[in-house]
Design an enzyme around this catalytic site. Sequence first.
Site, PDB file in Angstrom:
ATOM      1  N   SER A  96     -18.329 -28.775 -16.506  1.00 55.02           N
ATOM      2  CA  SER A  96     -17.899 -28.709 -15.100  1.00 55.02           C
ATOM      3  C   SER A  96     -17.169 -29.971 -14.642  1.00 55.02           C
ATOM      4  CB  SER A  96     -19.084 -28.398 -14.187  1.00 55.02           C
ATOM      5  OG  SER A  96     -19.642 -27.142 -14.533  1.00 55.02           O
ATOM      6  N   GLU A 113     -21.700 -32.251 -24.494  1.00 54.03           N
ATOM      7  CA  GLU A 113     -21.615 -31.224 -23.454  1.00 54.03           C
ATOM      8  C   GLU A 113     -23.012 -30.684 -23.166  1.00 54.03           C
ATOM      9  OE1 GLU A 113     -17.478 -29.382 -23.300  1.00 54.03           O
ATOM     10  OE2 GLU A 113     -18.506 -28.331 -24.896  1.00 54.03           O
ATOM     11  N   ASN A 155     -10.168 -26.614 -23.341  1.00 57.19           N
ATOM     12  CA  ASN A 155     -10.691 -25.510 -24.150  1.00 57.19           C
ATOM     13  C   ASN A 155     -10.437 -24.239 -23.354  1.00 57.19           C
ATOM     14  OD1 ASN A 155     -12.189 -23.656 -25.572  1.00 57.19           O
ATOM     15  ND2 ASN A 155     -14.183 -24.541 -25.030  1.00 57.19           N
ATOM     16  N   TRP A 156      -9.439 -23.494 -23.786  1.00 53.96           N
ATOM     17  CA  TRP A 156      -9.067 -22.289 -23.025  1.00 53.96           C
ATOM     18  C   TRP A 156     -10.085 -21.161 -23.199  1.00 53.96           C
ATOM     19  CZ3 TRP A 156      -3.039 -21.448 -23.843  1.00 53.96           C
ATOM     20  CH2 TRP A 156      -2.348 -22.530 -23.281  1.00 53.96           C
ATOM     21  N   LYS A 157     -10.913 -21.242 -24.206  1.00 51.05           N
ATOM     22  CA  LYS A 157     -11.877 -20.168 -24.524  1.00 51.05           C
ATOM     23  C   LYS A 157     -11.132 -18.836 -24.701  1.00 51.05           C
ATOM     24  CE  LYS A 157     -15.353 -22.742 -22.011  1.00 51.05           C
ATOM     25  NZ  LYS A 157     -16.695 -22.771 -21.468  1.00 51.05           N
ATOM     26  N   HIS A 165     -19.073 -25.723 -30.592  1.00 50.99           N
ATOM     27  CA  HIS A 165     -19.214 -25.497 -29.146  1.00 50.99           C
ATOM     28  C   HIS A 165     -20.510 -24.716 -28.893  1.00 50.99           C
ATOM     29  CE1 HIS A 165     -18.502 -24.086 -25.098  1.00 50.99           C
ATOM     30  NE2 HIS A 165     -17.634 -25.065 -24.983  1.00 50.99           N
ATOM     31  N   GLU A 190     -21.212 -22.361 -27.036  1.00 52.07           N
ATOM     32  CA  GLU A 190     -21.064 -20.895 -27.006  1.00 52.07           C
ATOM     33  C   GLU A 190     -21.050 -20.328 -28.423  1.00 52.07           C
ATOM     34  OE1 GLU A 190     -17.616 -20.841 -24.466  1.00 52.07           O
ATOM     35  OE2 GLU A 190     -18.844 -21.663 -22.853  1.00 52.07           O
ATOM     36  N   GLY A 208     -13.230 -27.013 -19.758  1.00 48.50           N
ATOM     37  CA  GLY A 208     -13.128 -25.565 -19.877  1.00 48.50           C
ATOM     38  C   GLY A 208     -12.335 -24.990 -18.717  1.00 48.50           C
ATOM     39  N   GLY A 209     -13.038 -24.516 -17.705  1.00 44.29           N
ATOM     40  CA  GLY A 209     -12.415 -23.806 -16.581  1.00 44.29           C
ATOM     41  C   GLY A 209     -11.213 -24.529 -15.973  1.00 44.29           C
ATOM     42  N   GLY A 215     -19.656 -24.576 -17.333  1.00 46.85           N
ATOM     43  CA  GLY A 215     -19.292 -23.399 -16.552  1.00 46.85           C
ATOM     44  C   GLY A 215     -20.246 -23.094 -15.417  1.00 46.85           C
TER      45      GLY A 215
HETATM   46  C1  PEP Z   1     -16.532 -26.295 -22.217  1.00 42.35           C
HETATM   47  O1  PEP Z   1     -16.772 -25.112 -22.408  1.00 42.35           O
HETATM   48  O2  PEP Z   1     -16.247 -27.029 -23.179  1.00 42.35           O
HETATM   49  C2  PEP Z   1     -16.602 -26.783 -20.842  1.00 42.35           C
HETATM   50  C3  PEP Z   1     -16.771 -28.070 -20.642  1.00 42.35           C
HETATM   51  O3  PEP Z   1     -16.493 -25.844 -19.851  1.00 42.35           O
HETATM   52  P1  PEP Z   1     -16.438 -26.121 -18.267  1.00 42.35           P
HETATM   53  O4  PEP Z   1     -15.490 -27.286 -18.059  1.00 42.35           O
HETATM   54  O5  PEP Z   1     -15.889 -24.848 -17.692  1.00 42.35           O
HETATM   55  O6  PEP Z   1     -17.814 -26.433 -17.833  1.00 42.35           O
END
Ligand code: PEP
Length: 252
Positions: free
Chosen positions: A214, A168, A9-11, A96, A98, A235-236, A174
Amino acid sequence: MRKNIVAGNWKMNKNLQEGIALAKDLNAALTADKPNCDVIICTPFIHLASVVPAVDAAIIGVGAENCADKVSGAYTGEVSAEMVASTGAKYVILGHSERRAYYHETPEILKEKVQLALANGLTPIFCIGEVLEERQQGIQNQVVFDQIAGSLFDLSAEDFSKIVLAYEPVWAIGTGLTATPEQAEEIHAYIRSVIADKFGAEIAENTSILYGGSCKPSNAKELFANPNVDGGLIGGAALKVEDFKGIIDAFK
Ligand code: PEP
């Protein structure tokens, strides 16, 4: 048999040129060293039409990070499920945390989005998960049950079988905090039991349930080793080929 999946997920990261370069670099790395799982990258809307032809569809699936809850019309700034599908994208992240928190997406809105995604041939990657306070109160199972029931229980069993779930925990997204493998397995098993009760054991067995929060190369293997954890939503660590491939390689 359900699929093992690692989805990125590039966001709201990477401009168009950077996004195309990242997709091409990932494609080259996975062409040279084939993954043992399905790999998906979910990108900003404007990247989709360029990223789809930049990757080998047999190795990398492409998805959006959201879609509209309306079919078409006077909804300035929105992007419909049909528009997403017309780029060649095959997936869409929905629900998601967010989007739920910052854009006030309710279970009812998400129900519309899921139905429109499915009607346009997209596979929803549907996110669920509790916030820290809810985990501290021990009500995480009730929270994920309500999220699933509120948006997905109206689906037919056939439509539900097309969905990928991503658990999640919001407190792990994050933040650098990760659910322990035991915490992940416990709630993934619960989620699978909810699906079995509603849609039957066979569909529950065949539903991929991803972990997100994470996830990184150093913890992916022990998370994915759990019988009910079928991969990750990343994500990251999806923004660097080396990190994302390190997670994909957890299935080797
Ligand atoms: C996400 O936003 O779906 C996610 C899992 O982010 P991160 O891996 O950065 O925690």
